[in-house]
Design an enzyme around this catalytic site. Structure first.
Site, mmCIF file in Angstrom:
data_model
loop_
_atom_site.group_PDB
_atom_site.id
_atom_site.type_symbol
_atom_site.label_atom_id
_atom_site.label_comp_id
_atom_site.label_asym_id
_atom_site.label_seq_id
_atom_site.Cartn_x
_atom_site.Cartn_y
_atom_site.Cartn_z
ATOM 1 C CE LYS A 3 -2.521 -2.777 -5.036
ATOM 2 N NZ LYS A 3 -1.262 -3.298 -4.568
ATOM 3 N NE ARG A 14 -2.715 -5.263 1.758
ATOM 4 C CZ ARG A 14 -2.566 -4.112 1.122
ATOM 5 N NH1 ARG A 14 -3.611 -3.412 0.789
ATOM 6 N NH2 ARG A 14 -1.364 -3.679 0.823
ATOM 7 N NE ARG A 61 5.957 2.399 -2.364
ATOM 8 C CZ ARG A 61 4.964 1.516 -2.324
ATOM 9 N NH1 ARG A 61 4.040 1.519 -3.242
ATOM 10 N NH2 ARG A 61 4.929 0.603 -1.379
ATOM 11 N NE ARG A 101 3.907 3.440 1.651
ATOM 12 C CZ ARG A 101 3.103 2.654 0.951
ATOM 13 N NH1 ARG A 101 2.531 3.090 -0.150
ATOM 14 N NH2 ARG A 101 2.878 1.407 1.357
ATOM 15 N NE ARG A 114 4.018 -3.245 1.666
ATOM 16 C CZ ARG A 114 4.934 -2.293 1.724
ATOM 17 N NH1 ARG A 114 5.468 -1.947 2.862
ATOM 18 N NH2 ARG A 114 5.325 -1.695 0.634
HETATM 19 P P1 ADP Z 1 1.080 -1.445 -0.978
HETATM 20 O O1 ADP Z 1 0.327 -1.285 -2.261
HETATM 21 O O2 ADP Z 1 2.523 -1.090 -1.108
HETATM 22 O O3 ADP Z 1 0.866 -2.767 -0.322
HETATM 23 P P2 ADP Z 1 -0.905 -0.037 0.597
HETATM 24 O O4 ADP Z 1 -0.944 1.442 0.644
HETATM 25 O O5 ADP Z 1 -1.973 -0.745 -0.137
HETATM 26 O O6 ADP Z 1 0.545 -0.370 0.037
HETATM 27 O O7 ADP Z 1 -0.863 -0.624 2.090
HETATM 28 C C1 ADP Z 1 0.109 -0.259 3.031
HETATM 29 C C2 ADP Z 1 -0.141 -1.012 4.352
HETATM 30 O O8 ADP Z 1 -1.415 -0.634 4.889
HETATM 31 C C3 ADP Z 1 -0.211 -2.538 4.238
HETATM 32 O O9 ADP Z 1 1.064 -3.144 4.271
HETATM 33 C C4 ADP Z 1 -1.071 -2.890 5.452
HETATM 34 O O10 ADP Z 1 -0.333 -2.883 6.661
HETATM 35 C C5 ADP Z 1 -2.064 -1.742 5.516
HETATM 36 N N1 ADP Z 1 -3.305 -2.060 4.767
HETATM 37 C C6 ADP Z 1 -3.740 -1.467 3.616
HETATM 38 N N2 ADP Z 1 -4.890 -2.021 3.194
HETATM 39 C C7 ADP Z 1 -5.187 -3.000 4.082
HETATM 40 C C8 ADP Z 1 -6.237 -3.956 4.201
HETATM 41 N N3 ADP Z 1 -7.221 -4.044 3.292
HETATM 42 N N4 ADP Z 1 -6.219 -4.806 5.251
HETATM 43 C C9 ADP Z 1 -5.255 -4.750 6.174
HETATM 44 N N5 ADP Z 1 -4.221 -3.901 6.130
HETATM 45 C C10 ADP Z 1 -4.187 -3.016 5.097
#
Ligand code: ADP
Length: 183
Positions: free
Chosen positions: A15, A90, A127, A129, A140
């Site tokens: 995404k 989310r 990846r 990270r 996740r």
């Molecule tokens: P990915 O696409 O791999 O899930 P993101 O960069 O979207 O990675 O998110 C990484 C982490 O950041 C998530 O696992 C969560 O802990 C936190 N996070 C991101 N967006 C949200 C959100 N909308 N609500 C709560 N936690 C979030």
């Protein structure tokens, strides 16, 4: 085509990559809660320290924090002509909060990027990270399945969802996204 967009899909669906290119092409800001949280971690803010602990387990950071971040970001001048939200909402409570933030003029389209789970695990591990271990990836994915996937249904009921096959080369997937958005 409206420019108030949301991109949904499992972690590791690509995404973020797609969203970045798409936003540049459309001239709208890429609002990624994951990226915003990682900026706080990098900058070593209090919020960053708090968020890192949670992110490293694969769980969600508290709704209050991310909702405030999104509300502040969408209120900025450069978001007045549109935006693409990535990684938010989310869960159901974040989706309700977003409805409140947006008011009458809601979301124009929701792009749903579909990728099978075994492919996701392989991609995320490649990846590398700091929150990309096998364990946190499982968490996740579980969080996604239980809390985020049901949102597809919610937006489906509003007739907003455009599904895209997320398997393939990055430019091929991007083409599919552009096509569904033009429909
Ligand atoms: P990915 O696409 O791999 O899930 P993101 O960069 O979207 O990675 O998110 C990484 C982490 O950041 C998530 O696992 C969560 O802990 C936190 N996070 C991101 N967006 C949200 C959100 N909308 N609500 C709560 N936690 C979030």
């Amino acid at each position: 085509m409206g420019r108030r967009l949301l991109i949904l899909g499992p972690p590791g669906a690509g995404k973020g990559t797609q969203a970045q290119v798409l936003c540049r092409a459309l001239g709208i800001p890429h609002v990624s809660t994951g990226a915003m949280l990682r900026e706080h971690v990098e900058a070593g803010t209090d919020l960053g320290r708090l968020a890192k602990e949670v992110m490293d387990t694969g769980d969600l950071v508290s709704d209050a924090i991310v909702v405030a971040m999104v509300a502040e970001r969408l209120a900025r001048e450069d978001a007045s002509c549109g935006w693409l939200l990535d990684g938010f909402p989310r869960n159901a409570s974040q989706a309700r909060a977003l409805d409140e933030i947006l008011g009458d003029r809601g979301i124009d389209s929701v792009v749903m990027v579909d990728v099978p789970e075994d492919e996701i695990v392989a991609r995320v591990l490649a990846r590398g990270r700091s929150d990309d271990t096998a364990e946190t990836t499982r968490t996740r994915l579980a969080v996604y399945r239980e809390q985020t996937a049901p949102l597809v249904e919610l937006y489906e009921q509003r007739g907003l969802v455009r599904r895209v096959d997320g398997v393939g080369e990055i430019p091929a997937v991007l083409c599919r996204i552009v096509e569904v958005l033009a429909e």
